[in-house]
Write a protein that holds these residues in place. Structure first.
Motif, short mmCIF file in Angstrom:
data_model
loop_
_atom_site.label_atom_id
_atom_site.label_comp_id
_atom_site.label_asym_id
_atom_site.label_seq_id
_atom_site.Cartn_x
_atom_site.Cartn_y
_atom_site.Cartn_z
N GLY A 1 0.77 -1.24 0.00
CA GLY A 1 0.00 0.00 0.00
C GLY A 1 0.80 1.28 0.00
N GLU A 2 2.12 1.21 0.07
CA GLU A 2 2.95 2.42 0.12
C GLU A 2 3.76 2.58 -1.17
OE1 GLU A 2 6.56 4.26 2.85
OE2 GLU A 2 5.33 2.64 3.66
N PHE A 3 3.71 3.80 -1.78
CA PHE A 3 4.47 4.04 -3.01
C PHE A 3 5.96 3.84 -2.74
CE2 PHE A 3 7.10 6.86 -5.59
CZ PHE A 3 6.79 6.37 -6.85
N MET A 4 6.62 3.08 -3.63
CA MET A 4 8.04 2.79 -3.45
C MET A 4 8.91 3.15 -4.65
SD MET A 4 8.69 1.77 -0.51
CE MET A 4 7.64 1.49 0.88
N MET A 5 8.42 2.91 -5.87
CA MET A 5 9.27 3.12 -7.05
C MET A 5 8.42 3.15 -8.31
SD MET A 5 11.05 -0.66 -6.88
CE MET A 5 11.42 -0.40 -5.15
N HIS A 6 9.08 3.36 -9.43
CA HIS A 6 8.43 3.41 -10.74
C HIS A 6 8.69 2.11 -11.50
CE1 HIS A 6 7.35 7.66 -10.49
NE2 HIS A 6 8.49 7.81 -9.84
N THR A 7 7.87 1.88 -12.52
CA THR A 7 8.02 0.68 -13.35
C THR A 7 8.03 1.05 -14.83
OG1 THR A 7 5.63 0.31 -13.43
CG2 THR A 7 6.86 -0.80 -11.66
N LEU A 8 8.62 0.16 -15.62
CA LEU A 8 8.66 0.31 -17.07
C LEU A 8 8.34 -1.05 -17.67
CD1 LEU A 8 9.43 2.28 -19.45
CD2 LEU A 8 11.71 1.26 -19.32
N GLU A 9 7.41 -1.08 -18.63
CA GLU A 9 7.01 -2.31 -19.31
C GLU A 9 6.87 -2.03 -20.79
OE1 GLU A 9 3.74 -4.62 -17.25
OE2 GLU A 9 3.50 -2.64 -16.31
N CYS B 1 8.73 -8.55 -19.17
CA CYS B 1 8.92 -8.40 -17.73
C CYS B 1 8.60 -6.97 -17.27
CB CYS B 1 10.35 -8.75 -17.36
SG CYS B 1 10.77 -10.48 -17.74
N VAL B 2 8.82 -6.73 -15.98
CA VAL B 2 8.60 -5.42 -15.38
C VAL B 2 9.93 -4.93 -14.84
CG1 VAL B 2 7.39 -4.13 -13.58
CG2 VAL B 2 6.24 -6.05 -14.72
N LEU B 3 10.37 -3.75 -15.27
CA LEU B 3 11.59 -3.14 -14.76
C LEU B 3 11.23 -2.16 -13.65
CD1 LEU B 3 13.44 -2.27 -18.10
CD2 LEU B 3 13.44 -4.42 -16.82
N VAL B 4 12.13 -1.98 -12.70
CA VAL B 4 11.90 -1.04 -11.59
C VAL B 4 12.98 0.04 -11.59
CG1 VAL B 4 10.67 -2.67 -10.13
CG2 VAL B 4 13.15 -2.50 -9.94
N GLY B 5 12.61 1.24 -11.12
CA GLY B 5 13.57 2.34 -11.03
C GLY B 5 13.04 3.45 -10.13
N ASN B 6 13.91 4.40 -9.82
CA ASN B 6 13.53 5.50 -8.94
C ASN B 6 12.95 6.70 -9.68
OD1 ASN B 6 14.21 4.22 -6.55
ND2 ASN B 6 16.35 4.82 -6.72
N LYS B 7 13.20 6.79 -10.99
CA LYS B 7 12.71 7.93 -11.76
C LYS B 7 12.40 7.46 -13.17
CE LYS B 7 13.91 12.64 -13.12
NZ LYS B 7 14.94 13.67 -13.12
N VAL B 8 11.29 7.95 -13.72
CA VAL B 8 10.93 7.58 -15.08
C VAL B 8 10.93 8.82 -15.96
CG1 VAL B 8 8.43 7.81 -14.71
CG2 VAL B 8 9.27 6.25 -16.44
N LYS B 9 11.43 8.65 -17.18
CA LYS B 9 11.40 9.71 -18.18
C LYS B 9 10.53 9.22 -19.33
CE LYS B 9 15.93 11.76 -17.34
NZ LYS B 9 17.22 12.08 -17.97
N ASN B 10 9.26 9.67 -19.34
CA ASN B 10 8.32 9.19 -20.35
C ASN B 10 8.73 9.55 -21.76
OD1 ASN B 10 6.56 7.89 -18.60
ND2 ASN B 10 5.42 9.75 -18.18
N ILE B 11 9.31 10.73 -21.96
CA ILE B 11 9.65 11.18 -23.31
C ILE B 11 10.73 10.30 -23.92
CG2 ILE B 11 10.65 13.08 -24.64
CD1 ILE B 11 9.18 14.97 -22.69
N SER B 12 11.75 9.93 -23.13
CA SER B 12 12.84 9.10 -23.65
C SER B 12 12.65 7.62 -23.34
CB SER B 12 14.19 9.58 -23.09
OG SER B 12 14.19 9.47 -21.67
N ASN B 13 11.50 7.26 -22.75
CA ASN B 13 11.23 5.86 -22.39
C ASN B 13 12.35 5.27 -21.55
OD1 ASN B 13 8.73 5.48 -23.83
ND2 ASN B 13 9.96 5.64 -25.69
N GLU B 14 12.80 6.03 -20.57
CA GLU B 14 13.95 5.63 -19.77
C GLU B 14 13.59 5.55 -18.30
OE1 GLU B 14 18.48 7.28 -18.93
OE2 GLU B 14 17.22 8.26 -20.42
N LEU B 15 14.17 4.58 -17.64
CA LEU B 15 14.00 4.40 -16.21
C LEU B 15 15.36 4.61 -15.57
CD1 LEU B 15 11.62 3.49 -14.39
CD2 LEU B 15 12.43 1.17 -14.64
#
Length: 192
Positions: free
Chosen positions: A48-56, A113-127
């Protein structure tokens, strides 16, 4: 007498610990919040607590190696056979196998799969910060940064789209979902 008392204490401790573990499964929620032709990005919550971002990968009818998986609730199992010696693999994904949560920065590193990261950049599709986020996920699972045994936890992974719509527009006004419940409001046209 002391031996019986010790046995009773151990039995009570183990029984209490087992009920605690069964009552508190490790729940991962992945809320997909944004998409484009190259990727889906989302937010990962642990219990229930926000922890990180994902990329798929983007949705492509659940086709192997080129699509994200269907939103649903999956059980996960631990794998120790990869280079990092720790992976969560989702079980019961329709017509797919080997779907895992792991380190990575770009869609080219994903085969469903699902990748995890601390910051997502939607424009460059980067985690960004994937290694740190992955270590954090592992530490949260073990409740320690230096685990010495695997907890007997039930792991659930719930994947959904949130919100149902990520943008609204009309009358020169646009509203776009950003992340963590934040929306961006923009205006088009001439305003005095």
């Amino acid at each position: 007498m002391k031996a019986n008392l010790l046995k009773a204490f151990i039995l009570v401790f183990l029984t209490t610990s087992m009920f605690k573990v069964l009552a508190n499964p490790f729940v991962i929620e992945i809320n997909r919040t944004s998409h484009n032709t190259s990727s889906l990005t989302g937010e990962m919550y642990i219990n229930g607590e926000f922890m990180m971002h994902t990329l798929e990968l983007p949705w492509n009818n659940n086709r192997s190696f080129i699509s994200s998986i269907p939103p649903d609730t999956y059980e996960a199992l631990l794998r120790y056979d990869k280079n990092d010696k720790w992976r969560l693999e989702l079980k019961g994904v329709p017509n797919r196998s080997g779907i895992q949560i792991h380190i990575g920065n770009w869609p080219s590193q994903i085969e469903g799969c699902v990748l995890v990261g601390n910051k997502v950049k939607n424009i460059s599709n980067e985690l960004e910060g994937s290694t740190v986020a992955y270590k954090d996920l592992k530490s949260m699972f073990y409740d320690s940064s230096t685990p010495n045994m695997s907890p007997d936890l039930t792991v659930k992974v719930k994947i959904s789209y949130s919100p149902a719509r990520t943008s609204f527009s009309g009358n020169d006004l646009k509203l776009h979902y950003q992340d963590k419940g934040r929306w961006k409001l923009s205006f088009e046209g001439d305003y005095y």
